[in-house]
Design a protein around this motif. Structure first.
Motif, short mmCIF file in Angstrom:
data_model
loop_
_atom_site.label_atom_id
_atom_site.label_comp_id
_atom_site.label_asym_id
_atom_site.label_seq_id
_atom_site.Cartn_x
_atom_site.Cartn_y
_atom_site.Cartn_z
N SER A 1 0.86 -1.18 0.00
CA SER A 1 0.00 0.00 0.00
C SER A 1 0.90 1.23 0.00
O SER A 1 2.12 1.14 -0.13
N GLY A 2 0.28 2.38 0.17
CA GLY A 2 1.07 3.61 0.24
C GLY A 2 1.06 4.37 -1.07
O GLY A 2 0.38 4.00 -2.04
N ASP A 3 1.80 5.43 -1.09
CA ASP A 3 1.87 6.34 -2.24
C ASP A 3 2.59 5.66 -3.40
O ASP A 3 3.78 5.37 -3.32
N THR A 4 1.85 5.40 -4.47
CA THR A 4 2.43 4.69 -5.61
C THR A 4 3.47 5.53 -6.34
O THR A 4 4.19 5.01 -7.20
N ARG A 5 3.55 6.82 -6.02
CA ARG A 5 4.59 7.65 -6.65
C ARG A 5 5.97 7.40 -6.04
O ARG A 5 6.98 7.78 -6.62
N LEU A 6 5.99 6.77 -4.86
CA LEU A 6 7.27 6.48 -4.21
C LEU A 6 7.92 5.27 -4.85
O LEU A 6 7.25 4.38 -5.36
N PRO A 7 9.27 5.20 -4.81
CA PRO A 7 9.95 4.00 -5.29
C PRO A 7 9.50 2.78 -4.49
O PRO A 7 9.12 2.87 -3.33
N GLN A 8 9.55 1.62 -5.13
CA GLN A 8 9.08 0.40 -4.47
C GLN A 8 9.86 0.09 -3.19
O GLN A 8 9.29 -0.37 -2.20
N TYR A 9 11.17 0.35 -3.20
CA TYR A 9 11.94 0.06 -1.99
C TYR A 9 11.47 0.92 -0.83
O TYR A 9 11.44 0.47 0.33
N GLN A 10 11.08 2.19 -1.12
CA GLN A 10 10.62 3.09 -0.07
C GLN A 10 9.27 2.62 0.48
O GLN A 10 9.04 2.66 1.69
N ARG A 11 8.41 2.16 -0.40
CA ARG A 11 7.11 1.65 0.04
C ARG A 11 7.28 0.39 0.87
O ARG A 11 6.59 0.20 1.88
N LEU A 12 8.22 -0.47 0.47
CA LEU A 12 8.49 -1.66 1.27
C LEU A 12 9.09 -1.28 2.61
O LEU A 12 8.72 -1.84 3.65
N ARG A 13 10.00 -0.31 2.60
CA ARG A 13 10.59 0.15 3.87
C ARG A 13 9.50 0.65 4.81
O ARG A 13 9.46 0.31 5.99
N ASP A 14 8.57 1.48 4.30
CA ASP A 14 7.50 2.03 5.12
C ASP A 14 6.58 0.91 5.62
O ASP A 14 6.13 0.93 6.78
N HIS A 15 6.29 -0.03 4.76
CA HIS A 15 5.41 -1.15 5.14
C HIS A 15 6.06 -1.99 6.24
O HIS A 15 5.39 -2.34 7.24
#
Length: 243
Positions: free
Chosen positions: A5-19
């Motif tokens: 989930s999260g902001d799809t504009r972010l890089p995938q690694y950042q979204r995984l980090r946040d998750h």
């Protein structure tokens, strides 16, 4: 398989980090416990191992995770017990380090003052818990602390006698409320002590004191605790290693 989930504009690694940080904050894994391997996370989220490794690297650099050679990657448990010794020198007459004793003065639910609500990211007048305590050496007060906690997260503390739970609060937060302090930001100032804290510290009104403000957060960055520690200026020390 899971999707991020999260902001799809972010890089995938950042979204995984946040998750992962959110999962850690919600106690998906406990401090000291290993997280799944990079290969397992790659398969679970359908991401390349390079993307997973970059997310893990970010959490390691932030001090949330730690790699242990040959064993895996683990949730890091921060150590806060010695933080006061960066600013205050508590020693015996022989020069040996002493850990101040803790005396809880009060634990009560109150409406958050504006500064507290702002620090904790709460609405104005939200319910918080205020803890007042002093730290003592040889029965003499050396620190006076006001500690503020969101009521919604820490209500079980109101059912405890904290004076019987030991001198460290963070293990109590974890054991009783399942809230883990992962990191903290500290600000150092000085002020002339008012009558309330002069009485607690047993010094004349307007005596100089050192004030440490600490904002403690969970693994996801959510504020958990805001405290002000006021200490005798005579115990103050500051040292830094400049290279």
């Amino acid at each position: 398989m899971n999707s991020l989930s999260g902001d799809t504009r972010l890089p995938q690694y950042q979204r995984l980090r946040d998750h992962l940080a959110q999962q850690i904050a919600q106690n998906r894994w406990r401090p000291g416990e290993a997280i799944p391997t990079e290969a397992a996370l790659s398969a679970q989220y359908l991401l390349s191992t390079g993307t997973v490794r970059k997310a893990i690297d970010a959490l390691v650099s932030e001090g949330i995770l730690e790699r242990q050679q040959g064993r895996g990657t683990f949730i890091r448990r921060p150590q806060f017990q010695s933080s006061l010794f960066r600013f205050f020198r508590f020693q015996t007459a022989a020069g040996e380090r002493q850990v101040p004793q803790s005396r809880i003065l009060s634990v009560e639910p109150v409406a958050a003052p504006s500064a507290v609500a702002q620090a904790l990211g709460l609405p104005a007048d939200a319910q918080v818990i205020r803890i007042m305590r002093v730290r003592l050496l040889d029965e003499q007060p050396v620190l006076a602390e006001e500690i503020w906690l969101p009521h919604a997260l820490f209500a079980p503390l109101l059912q405890l006698d904290l004076s019987q739970q030991g001198p460290l609060l963070y293990p109590i937060y974890e054991d009783v409320c399942a809230q883990v302090v992962a990191r903290a930001e500290e600000t150092l100032t000085a002020e002339s002590v008012n009558d309330v804290y002069a009485r607690l510290l047993q010094v004349p009104v307007n005596s100089p004191v050192v004030v440490i403000e600490r904002l403690a957060r969970d693994y996801a960055g959510t504020p958990l605790e805001w405290r002000r520690s006021r200490g005798h200026a005579e115990h103050f020390r500051y040292s830094v290693d400049i290279r």
